[in-house]
Design an enzyme around this catalytic site. Sequence first.
Site, PDB file in Angstrom:
ATOM      1  N   HIS A  86      -2.550  -7.985   0.711  1.00 27.92           N
ATOM      2  CA  HIS A  86      -2.415  -6.536   0.556  1.00 27.92           C
ATOM      3  C   HIS A  86      -3.661  -6.030  -0.166  1.00 27.92           C
ATOM      4  O   HIS A  86      -4.084  -6.627  -1.169  1.00 27.92           O
ATOM      5  CB  HIS A  86      -1.224  -6.177  -0.341  1.00 27.92           C
ATOM      6  CG  HIS A  86       0.114  -6.606   0.160  1.00 27.92           C
ATOM      7  ND1 HIS A  86       1.043  -5.715   0.646  1.00 27.92           N
ATOM      8  CD2 HIS A  86       0.707  -7.821   0.228  1.00 27.92           C
ATOM      9  CE1 HIS A  86       2.156  -6.358   0.977  1.00 27.92           C
ATOM     10  NE2 HIS A  86       1.975  -7.650   0.732  1.00 27.92           N
ATOM     11  N   HIS A  99      -0.712 -12.856   4.598  1.00 26.73           N
ATOM     12  CA  HIS A  99      -1.385 -11.556   4.562  1.00 26.73           C
ATOM     13  C   HIS A  99      -1.804 -11.223   3.147  1.00 26.73           C
ATOM     14  O   HIS A  99      -1.164 -11.627   2.176  1.00 26.73           O
ATOM     15  CB  HIS A  99      -0.489 -10.440   5.127  1.00 26.73           C
ATOM     16  CG  HIS A  99       0.871 -10.386   4.509  1.00 26.73           C
ATOM     17  ND1 HIS A  99       1.880 -11.246   4.872  1.00 26.73           N
ATOM     18  CD2 HIS A  99       1.386  -9.590   3.549  1.00 26.73           C
ATOM     19  CE1 HIS A  99       2.964 -10.971   4.167  1.00 26.73           C
ATOM     20  NE2 HIS A  99       2.683  -9.971   3.340  1.00 26.73           N
ATOM     21  N   ASN A 110       1.616 -12.304  -1.686  1.00 26.07           N
ATOM     22  CA  ASN A 110       2.954 -12.703  -2.113  1.00 26.07           C
ATOM     23  C   ASN A 110       3.305 -14.031  -1.451  1.00 26.07           C
ATOM     24  O   ASN A 110       2.965 -14.252  -0.280  1.00 26.07           O
ATOM     25  CB  ASN A 110       3.977 -11.640  -1.720  1.00 26.07           C
ATOM     26  CG  ASN A 110       3.732 -10.320  -2.443  1.00 26.07           C
ATOM     27  OD1 ASN A 110       3.325 -10.314  -3.601  1.00 26.07           O
ATOM     28  ND2 ASN A 110       3.971  -9.213  -1.762  1.00 26.07           N
ATOM     29  N   ASP A 136      -0.262  -0.530   5.947  1.00 26.11           N
ATOM     30  CA  ASP A 136       1.129  -0.918   5.709  1.00 26.11           C
ATOM     31  C   ASP A 136       2.056   0.242   6.090  1.00 26.11           C
ATOM     32  O   ASP A 136       1.778   1.401   5.765  1.00 26.11           O
ATOM     33  CB  ASP A 136       1.325  -1.287   4.232  1.00 26.11           C
ATOM     34  CG  ASP A 136       2.600  -2.069   3.993  1.00 26.11           C
ATOM     35  OD1 ASP A 136       2.512  -3.241   3.595  1.00 26.11           O
ATOM     36  OD2 ASP A 136       3.700  -1.501   4.208  1.00 26.11           O
TER      37      ASP A 136
HETATM   38  P1  AMP Z   1       5.231  -9.014   1.905  1.00 24.21           P
HETATM   39  O1  AMP Z   1       6.414  -8.495   1.126  1.00 24.21           O
HETATM   40  O2  AMP Z   1       4.097  -9.451   1.031  1.00 24.21           O
HETATM   41  O3  AMP Z   1       5.641 -10.075   2.905  1.00 24.21           O
HETATM   42  O4  AMP Z   1       4.655  -7.775   2.687  1.00 24.21           O
HETATM   43  C1  AMP Z   1       5.070  -7.427   3.967  1.00 24.21           C
HETATM   44  C2  AMP Z   1       4.557  -6.034   4.187  1.00 24.21           C
HETATM   45  O5  AMP Z   1       4.563  -5.769   5.577  1.00 24.21           O
HETATM   46  C3  AMP Z   1       5.384  -4.941   3.516  1.00 24.21           C
HETATM   47  O6  AMP Z   1       4.579  -4.214   2.610  1.00 24.21           O
HETATM   48  C4  AMP Z   1       5.856  -4.079   4.689  1.00 24.21           C
HETATM   49  O7  AMP Z   1       5.896  -2.705   4.388  1.00 24.21           O
HETATM   50  C5  AMP Z   1       4.828  -4.399   5.750  1.00 24.21           C
HETATM   51  N1  AMP Z   1       5.243  -4.214   7.133  1.00 24.21           N
HETATM   52  C6  AMP Z   1       6.372  -4.676   7.708  1.00 24.21           C
HETATM   53  N2  AMP Z   1       6.404  -4.325   9.010  1.00 24.21           N
HETATM   54  C7  AMP Z   1       5.272  -3.639   9.263  1.00 24.21           C
HETATM   55  C8  AMP Z   1       4.723  -3.008  10.410  1.00 24.21           C
HETATM   56  N3  AMP Z   1       5.364  -3.010  11.590  1.00 24.21           N
HETATM   57  N4  AMP Z   1       3.532  -2.378  10.297  1.00 24.21           N
HETATM   58  C9  AMP Z   1       2.878  -2.340   9.117  1.00 24.21           C
HETATM   59  N5  AMP Z   1       3.342  -2.938   7.991  1.00 24.21           N
HETATM   60  C10 AMP Z   1       4.530  -3.567   8.051  1.00 24.21           C
END
Ligand code: AMP
Length: 115
Positions: free
Chosen positions: A103, A101, A88, A30
Site C-alpha cells: 500500500h 501487495h 500487511n 485502492d
Molecule cells: P490488505 O488488507 O492489505 O490485504 O489490503 C487489501 C486491499 O485491497 C484493501 O485496502 C481493499 O480496499 C483493496 N481492494 C479490494 N478489492 C479491490 C478492488 N477490486 N480494487 C481495488 N482495491 C481493492
Amino acid sequence: MGNTIFSKIINREIPAKIIYETDNILAFYDINAQAPTHVLIIPKVEIPTILDFNKNKHSELLVEMFEAAIEIARKEKIDRTGFRLVINCNSEGGQEVYHLHMHILGGRQMNWPPG
Ligand code: AMP
C-alpha cells in the site's frame, strides 16, 4: 491462473483505476481509500504473502515495487510531504487479499502507532 481479485484485475476481468504498469508490476487505486492517495502496488506473478518471498526468484521484483512506489509518490505529489508504505501479512497483520501487495498512502498526516 490466479485465485484472488487481484489476478482478475491483472487479467482485466474486473476494472481498476490503473496508475502504473510494467511487464512485471501493476499499480492501481485502492477501492476503499484510507487516505487522499491510496494505491496498491502488486507483482503480476502471484506471491500469496511476503513470507513467500524467495530471494532467488523475486529480488528484482521487490526492487521494481519500490521503484514503482517512488514514481507513484512523485506522480501523486506526495514525495515532499511524505507517505507510508505498508505490507500487511496474514490475519493479525490485517491482510485480506492473498496476493502480495504494497500500500502507498499519502496526502494526510499519518499517525503512529498504526491501528
Ligand atoms: P490488505 O488488507 O492489505 O490485504 O489490503 C487489501 C486491499 O485491497 C484493501 O485496502 C481493499 O480496499 C483493496 N481492494 C479490494 N478489492 C479491490 C478492488 N477490486 N480494487 C481495488 N482495491 C481493492
